[in-house]
Design a protein around this motif. Sequence first.
Motif, short mmCIF file in Angstrom:
data_model
loop_
_atom_site.label_atom_id
_atom_site.label_comp_id
_atom_site.label_asym_id
_atom_site.label_seq_id
_atom_site.Cartn_x
_atom_site.Cartn_y
_atom_site.Cartn_z
N ASP A 175 0.83 -1.20 0.00
CA ASP A 175 0.00 0.00 0.00
C ASP A 175 0.86 1.25 0.00
OD1 ASP A 175 -2.43 -1.11 -0.14
OD2 ASP A 175 -3.12 -0.47 1.85
N GLU A 176 1.85 1.24 0.86
CA GLU A 176 2.72 2.42 0.94
C GLU A 176 3.46 2.63 -0.37
OE1 GLU A 176 3.75 2.38 5.73
OE2 GLU A 176 4.90 1.12 4.36
N GLN A 177 3.89 1.53 -0.95
CA GLN A 177 4.63 1.66 -2.20
C GLN A 177 3.75 2.23 -3.32
OE1 GLN A 177 7.45 -1.45 -4.42
NE2 GLN A 177 7.44 -1.60 -2.19
N ARG A 178 2.54 1.75 -3.38
CA ARG A 178 1.61 2.28 -4.38
C ARG A 178 1.37 3.77 -4.15
NH1 ARG A 178 -0.87 -2.65 -4.37
NH2 ARG A 178 -2.10 -2.16 -2.53
N THR A 179 1.19 4.11 -2.90
CA THR A 179 0.95 5.52 -2.58
C THR A 179 2.16 6.37 -2.92
OG1 THR A 179 -0.60 4.98 -0.83
CG2 THR A 179 0.45 7.15 -0.73
N TRP A 180 3.34 5.85 -2.62
CA TRP A 180 4.56 6.60 -2.88
C TRP A 180 4.75 6.82 -4.39
CZ3 TRP A 180 7.36 10.19 -1.41
CH2 TRP A 180 8.69 10.35 -1.78
N ARG A 181 4.51 5.77 -5.17
CA ARG A 181 4.61 5.92 -6.62
C ARG A 181 3.61 6.93 -7.13
NH1 ARG A 181 7.95 2.30 -8.93
NH2 ARG A 181 8.32 0.37 -7.76
N ALA A 182 2.39 6.83 -6.63
CA ALA A 182 1.34 7.77 -7.07
C ALA A 182 1.74 9.19 -6.71
CB ALA A 182 0.00 7.41 -6.42
N TYR A 183 2.31 9.35 -5.54
CA TYR A 183 2.76 10.67 -5.11
C TYR A 183 3.81 11.24 -6.07
CZ TYR A 183 5.13 14.27 -2.38
OH TYR A 183 5.71 15.45 -1.99
N LEU A 184 4.82 10.43 -6.34
CA LEU A 184 5.88 10.92 -7.23
C LEU A 184 5.32 11.23 -8.62
CD1 LEU A 184 8.81 8.53 -6.29
CD2 LEU A 184 8.52 10.95 -5.70
N HIS A 185 4.48 10.33 -9.10
CA HIS A 185 3.90 10.52 -10.42
C HIS A 185 3.10 11.81 -10.47
CE1 HIS A 185 1.30 8.54 -13.81
NE2 HIS A 185 1.95 9.60 -14.21
#
Lengths: 168, 168
Positions: free
Chosen positions: B16-26
């Motif tokens: 979950d955190e990884q998905r959120t982090w990627r979405a944030y950067l994107h």
Amino acid sequence: MVHMGDTTAPRWLSDDEQRTWRAYLHATTLLEDHLDRQLQRDAGMPHIYYGLLVQLSQAPRRRLRMTELARSAKITRSRLSHAVARLEKNGWVRREECPSDKRGQFALLTEEGMEVLRRTAPGHVAAVRQALFDRLSPEQVAQLGEIMRVMAEGLQPSDPDADLPWLR
Amino acid sequence: MVHMGDTTAPRWLSDDEQRTWRAYLHATTLLEDHLDRQLQRDAGMPHIYYGLLVQLSQAPRRRLRMTELARSAKITRSRLSHAVARLEKNGWVRREECPSDKRGQFALLTEEGMEVLRRTAPGHVAAVRQALFDRLSPEQVAQLGEIMRVMAEGLQPSDPDADLPWLR
DNA sequence: ACTACATAGTTCAACTTTCAAGGACGAGTC
DNA sequence: GACTCGTCCTTGAAAGTTGAACTATGTAGT
């Protein structure tokens, strides 16, 4: 809807929106600066270069076509050319010709580059944790993810394939 | 696992955190790029320079000390020096000596600079709206604001009392 | 006054990013 | 093949950023 073109009165931001916008700008620039410094110090490269290595490390055979890498890192091919040239000089990335398309180039992560990643990833994750995830509740993490996905959807530059990685 | 100075295994991000982090950067890079292009096209300057003019426009007598301006725009004084030099060349900002401190300089917004702001602010607000606020529910706006404030609090570089009461 | 140190802002060199231009190759058409 | 057009990637110059060194001025202690 009134048709007045440029002369339509602008819809300014409400106080709430303005506070949120300022907070957004403040927080995102602080985080970006923080991670840039952290990685420059510990890995000898800026955040975006680190991101390139990460992308490569997760690709099959640790290699990606330049255009593919540029697209997934959201940077121009020009910028990527310069970046890869620099990473190549560091010995962390190597170029390789594409047999099936002589215009093409692969960028591939060297063992040395992988080693840098292994050495610095824990510190980087710790920095992200400390700045973000250790401060947010699980609900907030979910909210942030959802908000960022909505944002990205609205900004996706006219690149239909970006949405459809399974079609490639 | 590698054991360096740190004896503990790194706590990787959850899925979950990884998905959120990627979405944030994107999402954040897309928005930054979008606004940079919008302002470069419509106002002839990058987002950060526009932000400097906005800060000046809201200051008393439309002027701020260089250090103050750098602080509120979250950039280094060096970067500000270069930026103001460029904006001065455009005629949008002027420097003025500080009578009470001969080391000091004010940056002040010229009438021409104010005019650029008046002309381009509506388009910029529209871009921010379209990318962000028109896509988020009021609850999401509130959530985003709160999350960004939490983030900023953890990253504030020069807020001595906020950081280390228990650290040292 | 003297010394020492801190602060304000600029400058230089090294590096990164952007934009426009260009060379090489692939694909479609005749 | 020859022509045209689009794609892949690079290049070079201009603009922007960074971090360290530097000048000049303020501040505090003695």
